[in-house]
Design a protein around this motif. Structure first.
Motif, short mmCIF file in Angstrom:
data_model
loop_
_atom_site.label_atom_id
_atom_site.label_comp_id
_atom_site.label_asym_id
_atom_site.label_seq_id
_atom_site.Cartn_x
_atom_site.Cartn_y
_atom_site.Cartn_z
N PHE B 45 10.56 11.65 -2.73
CA PHE B 45 10.09 10.76 -3.80
C PHE B 45 11.24 10.34 -4.70
O PHE B 45 11.39 9.16 -5.04
CB PHE B 45 8.98 11.43 -4.63
N ARG B 84 17.83 -0.37 1.69
CA ARG B 84 16.49 -0.81 2.05
C ARG B 84 15.94 0.03 3.19
O ARG B 84 14.77 0.40 3.21
CB ARG B 84 16.52 -2.29 2.43
N HIS B 87 14.69 3.30 1.93
CA HIS B 87 13.43 3.13 1.22
C HIS B 87 12.28 2.90 2.20
O HIS B 87 11.20 3.46 2.05
CB HIS B 87 13.54 1.95 0.25
N HIS B 88 12.55 2.10 3.22
CA HIS B 88 11.54 1.78 4.23
C HIS B 88 11.11 3.03 5.00
O HIS B 88 9.94 3.35 5.09
CB HIS B 88 12.15 0.74 5.17
N SER B 91 9.32 5.85 2.88
CA SER B 91 7.88 5.79 2.67
C SER B 91 7.15 6.40 3.86
O SER B 91 6.17 7.12 3.69
CB SER B 91 7.44 4.35 2.42
N MET B 94 7.47 10.17 3.70
CA MET B 94 6.57 10.77 2.72
C MET B 94 5.17 10.96 3.29
O MET B 94 4.54 11.99 3.07
CB MET B 94 6.48 9.89 1.47
N LEU B 132 1.35 3.27 -2.96
CA LEU B 132 2.72 2.77 -3.01
C LEU B 132 3.11 2.15 -1.67
O LEU B 132 3.76 1.10 -1.62
CB LEU B 132 3.68 3.91 -3.34
N GLY B 136 3.98 -1.69 -1.36
CA GLY B 136 5.36 -1.97 -0.96
C GLY B 136 5.46 -2.83 0.30
O GLY B 136 6.34 -3.67 0.42
N HIS B 188 3.59 -1.47 -7.76
CA HIS B 188 4.50 -0.68 -6.93
C HIS B 188 5.63 -0.04 -7.73
O HIS B 188 6.04 1.07 -7.44
CB HIS B 188 5.09 -1.56 -5.83
C1 HEM Z 1 6.94 7.24 -3.47
C2 HEM Z 1 7.02 6.34 -3.18
C3 HEM Z 1 7.28 4.95 -2.63
C4 HEM Z 1 6.83 4.46 -1.47
C5 HEM Z 1 5.98 5.18 -0.48
C6 HEM Z 1 7.33 3.11 -1.37
C7 HEM Z 1 7.10 2.27 -0.31
C8 HEM Z 1 7.64 1.01 -0.13
C9 HEM Z 1 7.48 0.20 1.03
C10 HEM Z 1 6.67 0.59 2.26
C11 HEM Z 1 8.17 -0.96 0.85
C12 HEM Z 1 8.36 -2.08 1.87
C13 HEM Z 1 9.75 -1.83 2.43
C14 HEM Z 1 10.16 -2.66 3.58
O1 HEM Z 1 9.35 -2.94 4.46
O2 HEM Z 1 11.34 -2.96 3.56
C15 HEM Z 1 8.73 -0.90 -0.45
C16 HEM Z 1 9.47 -1.88 -0.99
C17 HEM Z 1 9.96 -1.84 -2.24
N1 HEM Z 1 9.89 -0.75 -3.10
FE1 HEM Z 1 8.99 1.00 -2.79
N2 HEM Z 1 8.06 2.79 -2.45
C18 HEM Z 1 8.04 3.91 -3.27
C19 HEM Z 1 8.62 4.01 -4.46
C20 HEM Z 1 9.28 3.00 -5.08
C21 HEM Z 1 9.77 3.09 -6.38
C22 HEM Z 1 9.64 4.33 -7.24
C23 HEM Z 1 10.34 1.87 -6.66
C24 HEM Z 1 10.98 1.43 -7.92
C25 HEM Z 1 10.92 1.95 -9.02
C26 HEM Z 1 10.20 1.03 -5.49
C27 HEM Z 1 10.65 -0.30 -5.35
C28 HEM Z 1 10.51 -1.12 -4.25
C29 HEM Z 1 10.96 -2.48 -4.13
C30 HEM Z 1 11.68 -3.29 -5.18
C31 HEM Z 1 10.62 -2.94 -2.85
C32 HEM Z 1 10.86 -4.35 -2.23
C33 HEM Z 1 12.14 -4.53 -1.49
C34 HEM Z 1 12.05 -4.37 0.03
O3 HEM Z 1 10.97 -4.33 0.59
O4 HEM Z 1 13.08 -4.25 0.66
N3 HEM Z 1 9.54 1.74 -4.55
N4 HEM Z 1 8.40 0.33 -1.04
#
Ligand code: HEM
Ligand code: FES
Lengths: 185, 752
Positions: B45, B84, B87-88, B91, B94, B132, B136, B188
């Motif tokens: 996380f 990215r 982050h992808h 998730s 998790m 989330l 996301g 999100h």
């Molecule tokens: C615990 C938890 C989290 C999960 C499970 C999660 C999940 C996701 C997912 C599935 C995406 C789409 C990613 C992709 O397909 O590239 C995403 C995108 C994004 N997340 Fe999260 N996220 C979490 C926490 C956060 C937090 C804490 C932030 C910011 C404070 C954040 C900011 C973003 C942003 C800006 C994107 C869009 C950019 C992109 O998709 O490349 N996320 N997130």
């Protein structure tokens, strides 16, 4: 292993592993954050100035404004034909090349310099009252402090050999608040 | 020196006692590997928060910017692909860890009294994590997120009474758009993460109050059991590697995952078991090692398990080969990291929407409850299961405790198994190959679906390729809408393909050509070709073939254009004469003529190039052949740009436009401008012989003036509507100029 020794060893491991992790994540993170360093300012090529016809600028010391357009990249967006800058053009003599070309960007902190209500008297920057004469020099007079660190930024220019109306300018953005003209990168 | 500084800080803040309170958690029975999962979840996380904030630094929620900004992160920014990617896959990690954590908790009986609140908080945390993931998934605003998330919001809309209202509020209107993104983005990054932190803190506070749940025999796993434990760890590790390799996970990922357990095994020889221990450092060490293993898995997934799209030939900076740093920093261009589908476009027909894999089970569930029963699959079953999970701790009161423990395990294990099974079935349904054990797959529908997946993949590749050349102000969606490569053939088929054929050629890979006569389901014949085959129009081969046999259906056979057919008849007649006069000499002359026809075809095929790019020798010889009476005498009917030696100055060559006007002009033959004129004013090319309608824009300012002027001049040419942009798309596609058509929209204001 004695208990204390074992605990010390584990703590050492934790700090070591933590440091390795910080480095593996830290390098990409810092690189990512400082990525804008790759984005260069547009190259200062000779570009045509639109909005003015040179042969119609006959009066001395009466500034006329022209625009410079070009492709502009803003992160992901490509603007095929955007205004990348504006210039003040002033005639300083009878010859076709007796011209002065200045950017409209104030050398103080970058507002755009306007021509005075009485154009032949020069320019004033609306932000902090920087005043310039038609030749681009700063106004100096008693009881007035000019905030500008240098005179207006003059630009290199040319006239299209095939079209006497067409002014060409090498447009450059210079850094503000410097005594010298330093191009922005 | 530092000691003094820290003493000073401690005296004022008391941080040491806080640190001790945090770290010196009492773990009776000693630290254990099996307690690591909760920490791993917290670790991932935090990683999500860090990478997420970094993404926010460059992400721009908005209908016309979201995709582009993610594209920019993925392909242009240093290590954006890695951030990215983490982050992808973070998730997904998790979600997997949640399942493991939950299983471990019920096996230990840690959900039983007095730890009910802990369990309930955990369930809420799970909901937030899934929320989330769902929000996301939409943020990149690519096709898959866009269409898959609609399913989720439509489920929300299916709730009786309030659903429609809730859906409208969440989506920000009745359709997806700018506010859908700002809402999902706020949820999100601004609402769900703080909520998660709050719940997590409570989860931990309650946990500290009761301590960790130790196994019933907490002293057993000492020296005696060590070999057994080691063997067990090794077997589990091996099993994981085996299963991973079997289902096709990359070997590095498989080894990292299995290696985790092998490491547990080996560590048993080095880390002694204490009967009573503090969190620090015994458990902390184990937690950290496990977290780093998880991190390693995520890294390998990003690097080797990614499914990004490559961008061909990255522009070389100053002609230099990129160095190691650049190659790593820009590895997104080599296809590493998370996938980015084509930009969301509501115009798309039949996009094969699929959620992220960990929602497959819910997706599959919907298939069993059609029509009015839909609520069973969307509402009753999922919420029923959640309710059951909420009630689980209550089965642990009094002498029910043993049963409660057992029941908890049964419920969670069977839940996870059903989820796994439904996921498998969902995969099977989409599989082109039939799966073993009668799981399904291999159906016609699956094959059809697969074509759609492939088309989507082609579009995704194409989109990033085009984006690398710059994205128009109106947004990335325009890239594909105005892409000659993918849109050109469709527009050709619609406007030109009614009469013209366009056979496929080897370098037009995605393009298969059309069947000559296509019978529609209603029995009508859709297409009867009436004109030439424009595939490779104006190429050397095409021209040569035309000279050989203008009456072939590939050329003018289907048209009423007779000029070239008559010309060829004359050529044939002349040849027969030559042969009759003198067979030997006739053969020689025919051979010579053939050679000149080749030359003329080659020369004519280069007329589409700008003058400076043409082969000058060919220009000179081609001009001679074009004017020569013995070789067909083209100039009697056609005008061309003749390249001849100046009469005044020897050795100086110059262009001169000259020739007849019975046939179409050869000036710039086959160039975009030539085709443009042909499309907009065919009668200028073929005069009264022409039977092609003029394709012109019919709306927008000025169009009516142009129409009247045109009609005054060519009253016999009917006008068919074709916008400027569509025309350019067709022309660019025909001439293999695959640049996006920027700008050129009709000028208009907001509709009245
Ligand atoms: C615990 C938890 C989290 C999960 C499970 C999660 C999940 C996701 C997912 C599935 C995406 C789409 C990613 C992709 O397909 O590239 C995403 C995108 C994004 N997340 Fe999260 N996220 C979490 C926490 C956060 C937090 C804490 C932030 C910011 C404070 C954040 C900011 C973003 C942003 C800006 C994107 C869009 C950019 C992109 O998709 O490349 N996320 N997130
Ligand atoms: S910016 Fe012009 S005077 Fe300050």
């Amino acid at each position: 292993m004695a208990d204390e020794e074992r605990r010390t060893f584990l703590k050492l491991c934790i700090h070591g592993l933590g440091a390795v992790f910080a480095a593996v994540l830290g390098v990409p993170v810092v690189s990512y954050l400082i990525d804008p360093r790759h984005r260069q300012a547009a190259a200062g090529e000779m570009r045509p100035v639109s909005g003015i016809r040179l042969t119609e600028i006959t009066e001395l010391n009466r500034p006329v404004q022209g625009v410079i357009r070009d492709v502009r990249r803003d992160a992901w967006t490509l603007h095929p034909n955007d205004v990348i800058g504006r210039v003040w053009v002033v005639r300083s003599g009878p010859g076709p090349r007796d011209l002065r070309v200045f950017t409209t960007v104030c050398p103080h902190l970058g507002c755009s310099i306007n021509v005075n209500a009485e154009p032949t008297s020069g320019f004033t920057c609306p932000c902090h009252n920087g005043q310039f004469l038609c030749d681009g020099n700063r106004v100096r007079r008693d009881g007035y402090t000019n905030p500008a660190p240098r005179d207006m930024d003059s630009l290199e220019f040319d006239i299209d050999p095939e079209n006497p109306d067409q002014l060409l300018v090498r447009y450059v953005n210079f850094k503000q608040a410097e005594n010298e003209k330093i191009p922005r990168t | 020196m530092f000691r003094k500084l820290f003493d000073w800080i401690d005296r004022r803040t008391g941080y040491r006692s806080f640190k001790d309170a945090m770290l010196l958690e009492h773990i009776s029975g000693g630290a254990r590997w099996r307690y690591v999962w909760g920490s791993c979840l917290a670790f991932v996380f935090i990683l999500q928060v860090v990478t997420g904030i970094l993404l926010m630094w460059s992400y721009s929620p908005g209908d016309s910017t979201a995709w582009s900004s993610v594209y920019f992160i993925q392909y242009e920014m240093d290590f954006g692909w890695l951030i990215r990617g983490l982050h992808h896959f973070g998730s997904q990690t998790m979600v997997v860890l949640l399942a493991v954590h939950m299983l471990q908790v019920v096996i230990a009986g840690a959900h039983l009294p007095p730890r009910e609140f802990n369990w309930w908080l955990g369930l809420l945390l799970m909901g937030v994590v899934l929320g989330l993931s769902l929000t996301g998934y939409l943020l990149p605003w690519d096709q898959k997120g866009y269409f898959a998330t609609q399913v989720a919001t439509n489920i929300l809309g299916s709730i009786p009474a309030i659903g429609t209202f809730l859906q409208k509020i969440l989506v920000g209107g009745s359709n997806y758009g700018n506010h859908t993104l700002t809402h999902f983005y706020t949820l999100h990054v601004g609402i769900l993460p703080p909520l998660l932190v709050l719940l997590l803190v409570l989860h931990l506070v309650v946990f500290r109050r009761h301590g960790i749940t130790t196994p019933p025999v907490s002293h057993g796993e000492g020296v005696l059991n060590r070999p057994v434990a080691v063997v067990r760890d090794f077997l589990i590790g091996g099993l994981i590697v085996g299963v991973c390799l079997f289902v096709g996970v990359h070997i590095v990922t498989a080894l990292t995952m299995g290696g985790m357990f092998w490491f547990f095994g080996i560590s048993r020889f080095f880390i002694e078991k204490r009967e009573v221990e503090y969190f620090w450092p015994g458990q902390a060490f184990r937690d950290l090692v496990a977290c780093l293993f998880i991190f390693a898995i995520m890294l390998t997934l990003v690097i080797w398990g990614g499914h990004g799209n490559k961008i061909d030939a990255p522009p070389a900076v100053d002609g230099q080969e990129p160095g190691l740093y650049d190659r790593m920093a820009k590895a997104g261009r080599a296809g590493l990291g998370a996938n980015l589908d084509a930009p969301a476009d509501p115009e798309t027909e039949n996009y094969p929407a699929r959620p992220e894999w960990y929602f497959f089970f819910l997706f599959q569930l919907l298939k069993y409850f059609p029509g009015d029963d839909i609520l069973i699959g969307t509402l009753f079953i999922p919420n029923g299961v959640m309710l059951l999970l909420f009630l689980l701790p209550l089965f642990g009161y009094g002498n029910m405790r043993k049963f409660g423990h057992f029941f908890g395990i049964v419920v969670v294990v069977s839940l996870l198994m059903s989820v796994g099974m439904l996921t498998l079935l969902a995969l099977a349904d989409d599989s082109v190959k039939p799966l073993p054990l009668g799981l399904g797959g291999g159906t016609e529908n699956a094959k059809h679906l697969h074509e759609k997946f492939e088309e989507a993949a082609v579009h995704a590749k194409r989109a990033v390729q085009l984006a690398s050349q710059g994205i128009p102000e109106s947004g990335a969606r325009e890239l594909l809408r105005k892409d000659p490569y993918t849109k050109g053939p469709k527009l050709f088929e619609m406007h030109c393909g009614v009469c013209h054929k366009f056979s496929s050629s080897p370098d037009r890979l995605d393009y298969k050509g059309w069947v000559e006569k296509e019978v529609t389901p209603t029995g009508q014949i859709k297409r009867v070709f009436k004109a030439s085959d424009l595939s490779d129009f104006a190429s050397q081969k095409w021209i040569r073939g035309l000279l050989e046999n203008p009456g072939d259906p590939k050329y003018f056979g289907l048209t009423k254009l007779d000029g070239m057919k008559k010309w060829r008849e004359k050529v044939n007649e002349a040849r027969a004469e030559w042969l009759k006069d003198n067979a030997e000499e006739g053969k020689r002359r025919i051979a010579e003529q053939e050679e000149k026809f080749d030359l003329i075809a080659k020369w004519l095929a280069q007329q589409k190039l700008p003058r400076a790019e043409r082969d000058k020798q060919l220009e000179i010889e081609g001009t001679k052949a074009f004017e020569h009476k013995g070789f067909g005498y083209c100039r009697s009917c056609h005008t061309a740009e003749l390249y001849k030696e100046s009469k005044k100055e020897k050795g100086k060559f110059d262009y001169e436009e000259d020739g007849g006007s019975d046939g179409p002009s050869f000036v710039g033959y086959g160039a975009q401008e030539w085709i443009r004129l042909m499309v907009m004013s065919p009668a200028l090319r073929y005069e009264r012989e022409n039977h092609m309608p003029a394709f012109r824009p019919i709306d927008g300012p000025g169009a009516e003036t142009l129409r009247q002027e045109f009609q005054a001049k060519f009253e016999n040419t009917p006008i068919m509507p074709l916008s400027d942009i569509d025309r350019e798309l067709i022309i660019r596609w025909m001439t293999r100029d695959y640049r996006v058509v920027f700008g050129g929209q009709t000028i208009s204001g907001a509709p009245k």
